[in-house]
Design a protein around this motif. Structure first.
Motif, PDB file in Angstrom:
ATOM      1  N   MET A   1      -5.725   7.335  -2.910  1.00 42.24           N
ATOM      2  CA  MET A   1      -4.909   6.992  -4.051  1.00 42.24           C
ATOM      3  C   MET A   1      -3.460   7.411  -3.843  1.00 42.24           C
ATOM      4  SD  MET A   1      -5.169   5.634  -6.925  1.00 42.24           S
ATOM      5  CE  MET A   1      -4.660   5.515  -8.536  1.00 42.24           C
ATOM      6  N   THR A   2      -3.253   8.582  -3.236  1.00 37.30           N
ATOM      7  CA  THR A   2      -1.887   9.030  -3.006  1.00 37.30           C
ATOM      8  C   THR A   2      -1.178   8.125  -2.002  1.00 37.30           C
ATOM      9  OG1 THR A   2      -2.633  10.580  -1.323  1.00 37.30           O
ATOM     10  CG2 THR A   2      -2.329  11.430  -3.547  1.00 37.30           C
ATOM     11  N   ILE A   3      -1.916   7.576  -1.054  1.00 33.76           N
ATOM     12  CA  ILE A   3      -1.311   6.670  -0.072  1.00 33.76           C
ATOM     13  C   ILE A   3      -0.838   5.391  -0.770  1.00 33.76           C
ATOM     14  CG2 ILE A   3      -1.775   5.245   1.949  1.00 33.76           C
ATOM     15  CD1 ILE A   3      -3.613   7.429   2.935  1.00 33.76           C
ATOM     16  N   ILE A   4      -1.652   4.898  -1.683  1.00 34.06           N
ATOM     17  CA  ILE A   4      -1.287   3.687  -2.417  1.00 34.06           C
ATOM     18  C   ILE A   4      -0.050   3.949  -3.269  1.00 34.06           C
ATOM     19  CG2 ILE A   4      -2.026   2.094  -4.228  1.00 34.06           C
ATOM     20  CD1 ILE A   4      -4.855   2.321  -3.110  1.00 34.06           C
ATOM     21  N   LEU A   5      -0.019   5.095  -3.950  1.00 31.80           N
ATOM     22  CA  LEU A   5       1.148   5.451  -4.762  1.00 31.80           C
ATOM     23  C   LEU A   5       2.387   5.631  -3.890  1.00 31.80           C
ATOM     24  CD1 LEU A   5      -0.382   7.929  -7.375  1.00 31.80           C
ATOM     25  CD2 LEU A   5       0.379   5.581  -7.730  1.00 31.80           C
ATOM     26  N   ALA A   6       2.219   6.205  -2.715  1.00 31.65           N
ATOM     27  CA  ALA A   6       3.358   6.383  -1.802  1.00 31.65           C
ATOM     28  C   ALA A   6       3.880   5.027  -1.339  1.00 31.65           C
ATOM     29  CB  ALA A   6       2.947   7.238  -0.610  1.00 31.65           C
ATOM     30  N   ILE A   7       2.987   4.101  -1.019  1.00 27.82           N
ATOM     31  CA  ILE A   7       3.393   2.763  -0.577  1.00 27.82           C
ATOM     32  C   ILE A   7       4.110   2.029  -1.712  1.00 27.82           C
ATOM     33  CG2 ILE A   7       2.534   0.499   0.130  1.00 27.82           C
ATOM     34  CD1 ILE A   7       0.381   1.972   1.749  1.00 27.82           C
ATOM     35  N   GLY A   9       5.705   3.412  -4.180  1.00 27.71           N
ATOM     36  CA  GLY A   9       6.998   4.079  -4.337  1.00 27.71           C
ATOM     37  C   GLY A   9       8.001   3.626  -3.289  1.00 27.71           C
ATOM     38  N   ILE A  10       7.523   3.501  -2.055  1.00 26.25           N
ATOM     39  CA  ILE A  10       8.412   3.036  -0.977  1.00 26.25           C
ATOM     40  C   ILE A  10       8.854   1.598  -1.249  1.00 26.25           C
ATOM     41  CG2 ILE A  10       8.462   2.406   1.470  1.00 26.25           C
ATOM     42  CD1 ILE A  10       6.751   4.899   1.996  1.00 26.25           C
ATOM     43  N   ALA A  15      13.043  -2.158  -2.786  1.00 29.17           N
ATOM     44  CA  ALA A  15      13.513  -3.218  -3.682  1.00 29.17           C
ATOM     45  C   ALA A  15      14.795  -2.782  -4.396  1.00 29.17           C
ATOM     46  CB  ALA A  15      12.428  -3.582  -4.688  1.00 29.17           C
ATOM     47  N   ALA A  16      14.852  -1.527  -4.808  1.00 30.71           N
ATOM     48  CA  ALA A  16      16.050  -1.015  -5.476  1.00 30.71           C
ATOM     49  C   ALA A  16      17.247  -1.029  -4.523  1.00 30.71           C
ATOM     50  CB  ALA A  16      15.799   0.393  -6.005  1.00 30.71           C
ATOM     51  N   LEU A  17      17.020  -0.659  -3.259  1.00 34.55           N
ATOM     52  CA  LEU A  17      18.104  -0.682  -2.276  1.00 34.55           C
ATOM     53  C   LEU A  17      18.580  -2.111  -2.006  1.00 34.55           C
ATOM     54  CD1 LEU A  17      16.968   2.032   0.300  1.00 34.55           C
ATOM     55  CD2 LEU A  17      18.940   2.115  -1.238  1.00 34.55           C
ATOM     56  N   ILE A  18      17.649  -3.029  -1.892  1.00 38.70           N
ATOM     57  CA  ILE A  18      18.017  -4.432  -1.665  1.00 38.70           C
ATOM     58  C   ILE A  18      18.798  -4.964  -2.861  1.00 38.70           C
ATOM     59  CG2 ILE A  18      17.074  -6.782  -1.454  1.00 38.70           C
ATOM     60  CD1 ILE A  18      14.817  -5.530   0.263  1.00 38.70           C
TER      61      ILE A  18
END
Length: 167
Positions: A1-7, A9-10, A15-18
């Motif tokens: 679950m933490t991996i999914i949340l990390a992905i 978040g990334i 998207a925010a940077l773009i």
């Protein structure tokens, strides 16, 4: 679950940077457009002022050769005509000086060199403008500098203004 949340978040951060990059690019385009518009508006105002002075000169046809043809100040001018000529020379000098200042402070006009060439041409052709600038070099510092650098050697010795007055 933490991996999914990390992905997730990334992906959100990417998207925010773009989106931020896209906004910055649009802002740069908008700024360039506003600068070009400011340059055009500056030129329009400058030419309106110049045309206003020229319109006044057209109402004084006997004075026109003193501003356009390089004619020396004629001794047969009345005192009233000489006063109007000094006023027109002052107005011309004001517009020319404002033009040099605006081209310096708003380079988006992209015609600073051409304006300086026009100023030099006016200084060469108009003894009243040369006299105005030479008697008031602190009011017209850019024009006084152009006279010293560009036309001091071209002026006949008997009509040469005191170009060192402001030193």
């Amino acid at each position: 679950m933490t991996i999914i949340l990390a992905i997730v978040g990334i992906l959100i951060a990417a998207a925010a940077l773009i989106f931020s990059g896209w906004q910055a690019r649009l802002l740069a385009r908008q700024t360039a457009l506003q600068n070009a518009t400011a340059g055009a508006a500056t030129l329009q105002n400058l030419f309106n002022w110049l045309h206003s002075v020229q319109a006044l000169l057209l109402k004084e046809p006997r004075l026109l050769p003193h501003f356009r043809d390089g004619e020396a100040i004629r001794p047969d001018l009345s005192e009233d005509e000489k006063s109007r000529m000094r006023l027109l020379a002052s107005m011309y000098s004001d517009v020319l000086t404002i033009g040099v200042f605006l081209h310096t402070t708003i380079p988006q006009t992209q015609s600073g060199r051409e304006w300086e060439e026009a100023c030099v041409r006016m200084l060469r052709l108009s003894q009243p403008i040369r006299q105005e600038v030479s008697t008031k070099p602190t009011e017209y510092p850019d024009l006084a500098m152009l006279m010293r650098e560009s036309i001091a050697d071209d002026i006949e010795p008997h009509s040469r203004p005191n170009l060192d007055r402001d030193r």
